[in-house]
Enzyme design. Structure first.
Site, PDB file in Angstrom:
ATOM      1  N   ASP A  94      -2.010   6.278   9.330  1.00  0.00           N
ATOM      2  CA  ASP A  94      -1.509   5.043   8.730  1.00  0.00           C
ATOM      3  C   ASP A  94      -2.607   4.004   8.871  1.00  0.00           C
ATOM      4  OD1 ASP A  94      -0.120   2.740   7.992  1.00  0.00           O
ATOM      5  OD2 ASP A  94       1.762   3.459   8.860  1.00  0.00           O
ATOM      6  N   ASP A 105      -1.451  -1.657   2.913  1.00  0.00           N
ATOM      7  CA  ASP A 105      -0.957  -0.779   3.981  1.00  0.00           C
ATOM      8  C   ASP A 105      -0.592   0.565   3.335  1.00  0.00           C
ATOM      9  OD1 ASP A 105       0.409   0.264   6.169  1.00  0.00           O
ATOM     10  OD2 ASP A 105       1.978  -1.276   6.202  1.00  0.00           O
ATOM     11  N   HIS A 164       8.680  -2.688   4.253  1.00  0.00           N
ATOM     12  CA  HIS A 164       8.650  -4.116   4.593  1.00  0.00           C
ATOM     13  C   HIS A 164       7.864  -4.907   3.565  1.00  0.00           C
ATOM     14  CE1 HIS A 164       4.511  -3.242   5.849  1.00  0.00           C
ATOM     15  NE2 HIS A 164       5.020  -2.092   6.272  1.00  0.00           N
ATOM     16  N   HIS A 172       4.478  -7.372   8.822  1.00  0.00           N
ATOM     17  CA  HIS A 172       5.892  -7.026   8.659  1.00  0.00           C
ATOM     18  C   HIS A 172       6.708  -8.250   8.284  1.00  0.00           C
ATOM     19  CE1 HIS A 172       4.987  -3.200  11.031  1.00  0.00           C
ATOM     20  NE2 HIS A 172       5.253  -2.853   9.792  1.00  0.00           N
ATOM     21  N   GLU A 197       7.750   3.020   2.839  1.00  0.00           N
ATOM     22  CA  GLU A 197       7.254   4.068   3.733  1.00  0.00           C
ATOM     23  C   GLU A 197       8.354   4.970   4.292  1.00  0.00           C
ATOM     24  OE1 GLU A 197       5.430   2.794   7.463  1.00  0.00           O
ATOM     25  OE2 GLU A 197       5.773   0.723   6.921  1.00  0.00           O
ATOM     26  N   GLU A 285       3.204   6.401   2.524  1.00  0.00           N
ATOM     27  CA  GLU A 285       3.335   4.947   2.329  1.00  0.00           C
ATOM     28  C   GLU A 285       2.373   4.426   1.274  1.00  0.00           C
ATOM     29  OE1 GLU A 285       2.327   2.508   5.764  1.00  0.00           O
ATOM     30  OE2 GLU A 285       3.484   0.822   4.953  1.00  0.00           O
TER      31      GLU A 285
END
Ligand code: MN
Ligand code: MN
Length: 300
Positions: A94, A105, A164, A172, A197, A285
């Site tokens: 990640d 992300d 998120h 987040h 994700e 993700e």
């Protein structure tokens, strides 16, 4: 654009350009990494390479590269002198980049264990969620799509890990995007930047905290008496409100200083999260921008 504490005089176009650039850089690094993760390779070297490539490409890591294996779902990252190598593992990488605090992300699972169906479950859940995204969709609809896809594979989604929103220097931000069916959700709006994700597991479908902590984040700057802790706090300002790794820190008595800062509630630690039943976990993700009729995948 919503929920973004923007730089003064910065236009929406300039902000979007930074998100797009951060996304393009991180996807390239993710794809290179996918080919590099093999049995016998060093976890620390993979993490370092990812983070160095980000800096080489003109951005910064938005958070320490998470390398979570097998029953670990998130928040594992190598230590400074880590000697571990990959085995027959389910490896989640990640990774995130940021440009002026605007974050992309993304995560990928690399199957070194011969469990391609488990990997496919989270990938398909992500694809199906993305296909259905558009301005006006309720996050509970996305959650249902993710849960149904993973369940069809015979696995469980992890209920207490979620997607998120992303905001400047905030990894987040609201809204929460659940991976299991919920009663009430949030409507996504045009221009919102969110990370989707899904996690799939053959275990309990919920994570618990382990003991290891290698990732921390500044919560609030407060006066601290101990000089060693104060010195470390100065070093931490560089990361603003984004997570950092213990292995990134220079100097002596780091553990002591981190402990002092944590006790004073100036920083918080992120314990490694593991499936409660010890099951294997896969993750996928992407960061996307919601558009009127769909979405733009920034980390494709
Ligand atoms: Mn991530
Ligand atoms: Mn994320």
């Amino acid at each position: 654009m919503k929920d973004i504490d923007s730089i003064e005089d910065e236009t929406v176009e300039e902000i979007i350009e930074k998100y797009v650039r951060a996304g393009a850089i991180v996807s390239k690094i993710r794809e290179r990494t996918a080919k590099r993760v093999k049995i016998g390779e060093s976890l620390l070297e993979v993490a370092r390479e990812i983070e160095e490539e980000m800096i080489g490409a003109g951005c910064k890591p938005a958070f320490p590269t998470n390398i979570s294996r097998n029953e670990e779902a998130a928040h594992a990252t190598p230590t400074k002198d880590d000697t571990r190598v990959f085995g027959e593992d389910i490896v989640k990488i990640d990774l995130g980049t940021q440009i002026d605090g605007y974050i992309a992300d993304t995560a990928i699972t690399i199957d070194l264990a011969g469990r391609s169906d488990l990997v496919k479950a989270s990938e398909d859940a992500l694809d199906n969620a993305i296909k259905n995204l558009h301005a006006g969709i309720n996050t509970k609809e996305i959650a249902a799509i993710i849960e149904e896809t993973i369940t069809e594979y015979g696995y469980k989604p992890i209920a207490n890990l979620t997607g998120h929103g992303l905001a400047r220097y905030n990894q987040h931000a609201p809204p929460t995007i659940p991976n299991v069916k919920v009663e009430h959700g949030t409507i996504l709006e045009e221009g919102e930047i969110v990370a989707i994700e899904p996690f799939a597991t053959d275990g309990a479908g919920r994570v618990v905290e382990g003991h290891t902590r290698e990732i921390y984040r500044l919560i609030e700057e407060k006066p601290i008496r101990h000089p060693i802790a104060r010195k470390l706090l100065t070093q931490l300002r560089e990361y603003r409100t984004l997570p950092f790794a213990k292995r990134w820190l220079a100097g002596e008595h780091i553990d002591f200083a981190l402990h002092q800062l944590e006790k004073a509630q100036i920083i918080m630690g992120y314990p490694v999260l593991k499936d409660a039943g010890g099951g294997l976990v896969s993750q996928a993700e992407h960061t996307v921008m919601i558009t009127e009729n769909g979405c733009e995948v920034l980390t494709r």
